[in-house]
Design a protein around this motif. Structure first.
Motif, mmCIF file in Angstrom:
data_model
loop_
_atom_site.group_PDB
_atom_site.id
_atom_site.type_symbol
_atom_site.label_atom_id
_atom_site.label_comp_id
_atom_site.label_asym_id
_atom_site.label_seq_id
_atom_site.Cartn_x
_atom_site.Cartn_y
_atom_site.Cartn_z
ATOM 1 N N THR A 102 -21.302 35.551 -44.100
ATOM 2 C CA THR A 102 -21.188 37.030 -43.687
ATOM 3 C C THR A 102 -20.150 37.078 -42.832
ATOM 4 O OG1 THR A 102 -22.540 38.848 -42.699
ATOM 5 C CG2 THR A 102 -23.045 36.588 -41.979
ATOM 6 N N GLU A 141 -14.010 41.292 -48.217
ATOM 7 C CA GLU A 141 -15.163 41.832 -48.941
ATOM 8 C C GLU A 141 -16.554 41.938 -48.248
ATOM 9 O OE1 GLU A 141 -17.461 43.149 -51.886
ATOM 10 O OE2 GLU A 141 -15.309 43.442 -51.769
ATOM 11 N N ARG A 144 -16.346 44.818 -46.176
ATOM 12 C CA ARG A 144 -16.938 46.111 -47.027
ATOM 13 C C ARG A 144 -18.327 46.128 -47.084
ATOM 14 N NH1 ARG A 144 -18.656 47.227 -51.555
ATOM 15 N NH2 ARG A 144 -18.708 45.182 -52.219
ATOM 16 N N GLN A 145 -18.831 44.856 -47.425
ATOM 17 C CA GLN A 145 -20.228 45.166 -47.543
ATOM 18 C C GLN A 145 -21.122 45.074 -46.385
ATOM 19 O OE1 GLN A 145 -21.219 40.972 -49.102
ATOM 20 N NE2 GLN A 145 -19.917 41.134 -50.847
ATOM 21 N N THR A 146 -20.491 45.009 -45.314
ATOM 22 C CA THR A 146 -21.168 44.925 -44.000
ATOM 23 C C THR A 146 -21.095 46.391 -43.652
ATOM 24 O OG1 THR A 146 -20.823 42.654 -43.029
ATOM 25 C CG2 THR A 146 -21.346 44.651 -41.420
ATOM 26 N N GLU A 148 -20.418 49.019 -45.504
ATOM 27 C CA GLU A 148 -21.229 49.979 -46.470
ATOM 28 C C GLU A 148 -22.837 49.893 -46.476
ATOM 29 O OE1 GLU A 148 -17.809 50.600 -49.748
ATOM 30 O OE2 GLU A 148 -19.584 49.651 -50.282
ATOM 31 N N GLN A 149 -23.530 48.571 -46.042
ATOM 32 C CA GLN A 149 -24.769 48.210 -46.257
ATOM 33 C C GLN A 149 -25.438 48.357 -44.836
ATOM 34 O OE1 GLN A 149 -25.127 44.383 -48.125
ATOM 35 N NE2 GLN A 149 -23.902 45.277 -49.972
ATOM 36 N N ALA A 150 -24.905 48.025 -43.881
ATOM 37 C CA ALA A 150 -25.172 47.896 -42.639
ATOM 38 C C ALA A 150 -24.940 49.397 -41.759
ATOM 39 C CB ALA A 150 -25.080 46.624 -41.810
ATOM 40 N N ASN A 152 -23.508 52.167 -43.451
ATOM 41 C CA ASN A 152 -23.382 53.254 -44.223
ATOM 42 C C ASN A 152 -22.052 54.169 -44.150
ATOM 43 O OD1 ASN A 152 -24.668 55.022 -46.212
ATOM 44 N ND2 ASN A 152 -25.195 56.440 -44.851
#
Length: 252
Positions: A102, A141, A144-146, A148-150, A152
């Motif tokens: 992460t 990547e 991006r995940q963090t 979008e997911q954490a 928004n």
């Protein structure tokens, strides 16, 4: 291999590696070359203590953290077209994330501020960070995940080919040029901002600095002269940036 070699050389030139190397070399020489050996041992010890003092680390960081915080209204005044967030490392094999990678603390600090700017401006976001050690997922990547997911926050571009700040700028330019974008808000740590702005301006960007996580801080006068592990790390960060700017001026 090049990245590993650069990291090795950097470790030998940065605190505490340089000081330890000086003291070890001095210890080996002191039997045959007493004066030279003694100078190296004492010099390494003095430099190690100096780098560990908050008064030294704060002044080194102050040389870099001269960019003022961004006023959000400046995004409109400068007609900024996109927000670019620089990666700051990964937290590999995180046990609390089922052994997956992460983002690191430094990257998370940049993402948090980038998310704040995006909410204020609704500008599109590019995240940039490569994969020099061939991990399962590139740093961008993970960013991006963090986001979008954490947080928004939507991410429009993911630049994952770079391995340093100069390449962050070079490869981000490829993505943004296609979209006709050259005016950006650049998000990174305040101490990393001078080198980052220089790299992106060399690629033709009109940069509005968006620094975060300032490191310089006030302490009681007495504690300014007490060795501290955090101060040693701050000295290392500052010297890394100064050496990095010198290296970029030679190589690029």
């Amino acid at each position: 291999m090049e990245i590993l070699l650069i990291r090795l050389v950097e470790s030998l030139l940065m605190p505490p590696g340089l000081m330890i190397l000086m003291m070890l070399l001095g210890s080996l020489l002191i039997g045959r070359f007493f004066v030279t050996g003694k100078i190296l041992v004492v010099g390494g010890f003095v430099l190690l203590i100096a780098a560990s003092l908050p008064i030294v680390s704060n002044n080194l960081l102050a040389l870099l953290e001269q960019t003022p915080p961004l006023n959000a209204t400046k995004l409109k005044e400068q007609r900024v077209q996109a927000i670019v967030i620089l990666g700051g490392g990964r937290y590999a094999d995180a046990p609390e994330f089922n052994g997956q990678d992460t983002v690191s603390k430094h990257t998370l600090e940049r993402l948090r501020y980038g998310a704040r700017l995006q909410r204020q401006s609704r500008l599109p976001v590019l995240v940039t960070g490569g994969n020099p050690y061939a991990r399962p997922v590139a740093e961008a990547e993970l960013m991006r995940q963090t986001l979008e997911q954490a947080f928004n926050i939507p991410v429009k571009w993911v630049e994952s080919a770079s391995s340093n700040t100069w390449e962050n700028a070079r490869y981000s330019q490829i993505h943004l040029k296609r979209a006709g974008i050259n005016r950006i808000a650049l998000v990174t740590h305040a101490w990393h901002m001078p080198r980052s702005v220089s790299a992106f301006e060399q690629q033709g960007f009109d940069v509005t600095p968006a620094p975060t996580a300032y490191s310089t801080r006030a302490r009681p006068l007495l504690l300014q002269f007490v060795p501290d592990a955090g101060a040693l790390e701050d000295s290392r960060k500052a010297l890394h940036e100064l050496l990095g700017r010198l290296w970029y001026s030679v190589r690029y």
